[in-house]
Design an enzyme around this catalytic site. Structure first.
Site, PDB file in Angstrom:
ATOM      1  N   HIS A 173      39.179  42.224  36.296  1.00 58.45           N
ATOM      2  CA  HIS A 173      39.140  40.777  36.046  1.00 58.45           C
ATOM      3  C   HIS A 173      39.568  40.512  34.621  1.00 58.45           C
ATOM      4  CE1 HIS A 173      37.734  36.632  35.929  1.00 58.45           C
ATOM      5  NE2 HIS A 173      37.748  36.692  37.242  1.00 58.45           N
ATOM      6  N   ASP A 223      35.736  38.940  44.610  1.00 58.61           N
ATOM      7  CA  ASP A 223      36.457  39.071  45.886  1.00 58.61           C
ATOM      8  C   ASP A 223      36.061  40.314  46.670  1.00 58.61           C
ATOM      9  OD1 ASP A 223      37.923  36.718  45.883  1.00 58.61           O
ATOM     10  OD2 ASP A 223      39.358  37.544  44.460  1.00 58.61           O
TER      11      ASP A 223
HETATM   12  N1  COA Z   1      42.647  48.883  40.452  1.00 61.00           N
HETATM   13  C1  COA Z   1      43.062  49.891  39.647  1.00 61.00           C
HETATM   14  N2  COA Z   1      43.375  49.725  38.363  1.00 61.00           N
HETATM   15  C2  COA Z   1      43.226  48.485  37.848  1.00 61.00           C
HETATM   16  C3  COA Z   1      42.786  47.400  38.612  1.00 61.00           C
HETATM   17  C4  COA Z   1      42.491  47.639  39.957  1.00 61.00           C
HETATM   18  N3  COA Z   1      42.077  46.640  40.757  1.00 61.00           N
HETATM   19  N4  COA Z   1      42.745  46.307  37.836  1.00 61.00           N
HETATM   20  C5  COA Z   1      43.156  46.685  36.635  1.00 61.00           C
HETATM   21  N5  COA Z   1      43.452  48.005  36.638  1.00 61.00           N
HETATM   22  C6  COA Z   1      43.943  48.784  35.509  1.00 61.00           C
HETATM   23  C7  COA Z   1      45.398  48.450  35.255  1.00 61.00           C
HETATM   24  O1  COA Z   1      46.246  49.273  36.010  1.00 61.00           O
HETATM   25  C8  COA Z   1      45.487  48.694  33.777  1.00 61.00           C
HETATM   26  O2  COA Z   1      45.562  50.080  33.573  1.00 61.00           O
HETATM   27  P1  COA Z   1      46.499  50.658  32.409  1.00 61.00           P
HETATM   28  O3  COA Z   1      45.943  50.089  31.138  1.00 61.00           O
HETATM   29  O4  COA Z   1      46.313  52.129  32.568  1.00 61.00           O
HETATM   30  O5  COA Z   1      47.876  50.164  32.709  1.00 61.00           O
HETATM   31  C9  COA Z   1      44.157  48.227  33.246  1.00 61.00           C
HETATM   32  O6  COA Z   1      43.245  48.361  34.343  1.00 61.00           O
HETATM   33  C10 COA Z   1      44.152  46.793  32.787  1.00 61.00           C
HETATM   34  O7  COA Z   1      44.592  46.000  33.881  1.00 61.00           O
HETATM   35  P2  COA Z   1      45.382  44.671  33.756  1.00 61.00           P
HETATM   36  O8  COA Z   1      46.059  44.387  35.062  1.00 61.00           O
HETATM   37  O9  COA Z   1      46.252  44.670  32.550  1.00 61.00           O
HETATM   38  O10 COA Z   1      44.206  43.671  33.496  1.00 61.00           O
HETATM   39  P3  COA Z   1      44.317  42.140  33.622  1.00 61.00           P
HETATM   40  O11 COA Z   1      43.216  41.536  32.890  1.00 61.00           O
HETATM   41  O12 COA Z   1      45.677  41.674  33.315  1.00 61.00           O
HETATM   42  O13 COA Z   1      44.181  41.981  35.221  1.00 61.00           O
HETATM   43  C11 COA Z   1      43.654  41.524  37.379  1.00 61.00           C
HETATM   44  C12 COA Z   1      43.251  41.375  35.912  1.00 61.00           C
HETATM   45  C13 COA Z   1      42.648  40.730  38.202  1.00 61.00           C
HETATM   46  C14 COA Z   1      45.050  40.916  37.609  1.00 61.00           C
HETATM   47  C15 COA Z   1      43.668  43.005  37.786  1.00 61.00           C
HETATM   48  O14 COA Z   1      42.425  43.581  37.509  1.00 61.00           O
HETATM   49  C16 COA Z   1      44.031  43.198  39.240  1.00 61.00           C
HETATM   50  O15 COA Z   1      45.219  43.182  39.577  1.00 61.00           O
HETATM   51  N6  COA Z   1      43.034  43.359  40.138  1.00 61.00           N
HETATM   52  C17 COA Z   1      43.298  43.519  41.553  1.00 61.00           C
HETATM   53  C18 COA Z   1      43.490  42.164  42.215  1.00 61.00           C
HETATM   54  C19 COA Z   1      42.218  41.384  42.323  1.00 61.00           C
HETATM   55  O16 COA Z   1      41.190  41.864  42.759  1.00 61.00           O
HETATM   56  N7  COA Z   1      42.316  40.093  41.977  1.00 61.00           N
HETATM   57  C20 COA Z   1      41.203  39.179  42.046  1.00 61.00           C
HETATM   58  C21 COA Z   1      40.768  38.808  40.670  1.00 61.00           C
HETATM   59  S1  COA Z   1      39.306  37.846  40.721  1.00 61.00           S
END
Ligand code: COA
Length: 354
Positions: free
Chosen positions: A249, A297
């Protein structure tokens, strides 16, 4: 060349002020100053919607008036029903987005128009879902908001399950500058009409990194026979550097209070505890290996499954709840409107001769 820092995805950037919702320093999500989990535990979803929009809980007359307004829009224009029959749209969010855009709304007043849209979401969702399955639309019922939604989404009257759905709807209702709300505010800031602004929000909430995540969780979750299979899955995904939906998140890096609230509900609901044990195993493995917490979620998808909601409706349920947050944000944006138009740091070519 400027040395401006460019945080990708506006991560951590404060883009405006809001008085609607925040996460406090101890990680509690607050709606207009109240803890969202307290509201989820005890308040009616319609009262929370009223609170978000009006900054105070409704009195009895206001409750009745709000309910009457929502029910006033329970019916559907026959031409739109015909469109739904012709579309037979299987993607419920695509149906909801399209119908929200084309509906011939009857309200001239902007506040009524937004309530009209919100009240129509459950009807658009239900009719689209049932028509795609070859079933007839349901007649409406005059019932408290979550009870009506439960009925329209499942075809069943069940006040206990509706009470549980009410809790989730409250938790889905608002989350400050999340992607769909921000997209909605950007559109509102151009002085576009609320319908256009809400269509922007619907287009944004659909994405799997935002609202679409909850529709993908059961795809992997239901297949596990035991905790070890679940843990193995997590490790395979980590090794393949693939994301697991329902984790991570932008705001909650250690604990999503909404997820923990729904987890607690699941603990009480799951009689044989099989699904609960699988969920906890996945949560633990993700935390041990990646230090990434479950988000709302993840547990919400399992919760909705246990309430008997079809997976195709999960993102739509989120939208039918978040729409009340969008109304509050539309109003807040328009109170002190300034066109949202940020700048960018140019990294392209210069000086090319034509
Ligand atoms: N599964 C595995 N790894 C994850 C992850 C997940 N669900 N969410 C984040 N990570 C990892 C990323 O790959 C990244 O790793 P890295 O630094 O080695 O590249 C790190 O954690 C940071 O993630 P990032 O995507 O940059 O964080 P963010 O704050 O931009 O993203 C989300 C937030 C929600 C977009 C992201 O966590 C995600 O895509 N989650 C899955 C979708 C989801 O459940 N969405 C609902 C949100 S309420």
């Amino acid at each position: 060349m400027s040395e401006t820092e460019v945080p990708k995805g506006l991560s951590g950037v404060i883009v405006d002020e809001t008085a609607i919702c925040t996460t406090d320093s101890t990680g509690n999500l607050l709606y207009r100053g109240y803890k969202a989990v307290d509201l989820a535990e005890r308040a009616d979803a319609a009262d929370v919607a009223y609170l978000l929009i009006n900054d105070r809980l409704p009195g009895k007359d206001e409750q009745d008036d709000f309910h009457r307004k929502l029910m006033k829009f329970a019916g559907i224009d026959s031409r739109v029903s015909e469109v739904i029959r012709i579309m037979k749209e299987k993607d419920i969010m695509r149906g909801l987005r399209s119908l929200t855009s084309l509906y011939p709304y009857s309200s001239d007043d902007r506040q009524d128009l937004m309530l009209e849209m919100a009240a129509r979401f459950p009807r658009f969702i239900s009719d689209t879902f049932r028509t795609a399955k070859g079933e007839e639309p349901l007649p409406d019922v005059d019932a408290p908001y979550a009870e009506r939604v439960y009925y329209l989404f499942t075809g069943k009257r069940d006040s206990e399950k509706a009470r549980l759905l009410n809790k989730l709807m409250v938790l889905y209702m608002e989350h400050e500058f999340n992607a769909s709300t921000y997209a909605m505010r950007v559109t509102a800031s151009t002085e576009a009409d609320p319908v256009s602004a809400f269509v922007s929000a619907l287009a944004t909430i659909k994405g799997p990194l935002h609202g679409g995540a909850n529709a993908e969780i059961l795809d992997f979750f239901l297949g596990f026979r035991n905790e070890q299979e679940a843990r193995d899955y997590v490790n395979r995904k980590i090794a393949a550097k693939e994301k697991i939906m329902g984790f991570g998140h932008r705001v909650y890096k250690e604990r999503d209070p909404r997820a923990q609230f729904v987890k607690e509900q699941l603990r009480k609901m799951d009689q044989d505890a099989h699904m609960f044990r699988i969920a906890v195993a996945i949560e633990e493995e993700m935390w041990e290996k990646k230090k990434i917490p479950a988000n709302l979620d993840f547990f919400a998808a399992i919760y909705m499954h246990m309430l008997g909601l079809d997976q195709d409706l999960y993102t739509a349920l989120f939208a039918a709840s978040r729409v009340f947050g969008w109304i509050a944000h539309f109003n807040e944006q328009m109170e002190h409107n300034k066109l949202i138009r940020p700048s960018s740091k140019y990294v392209g070519k210069t000086g090319r001769e034509f």
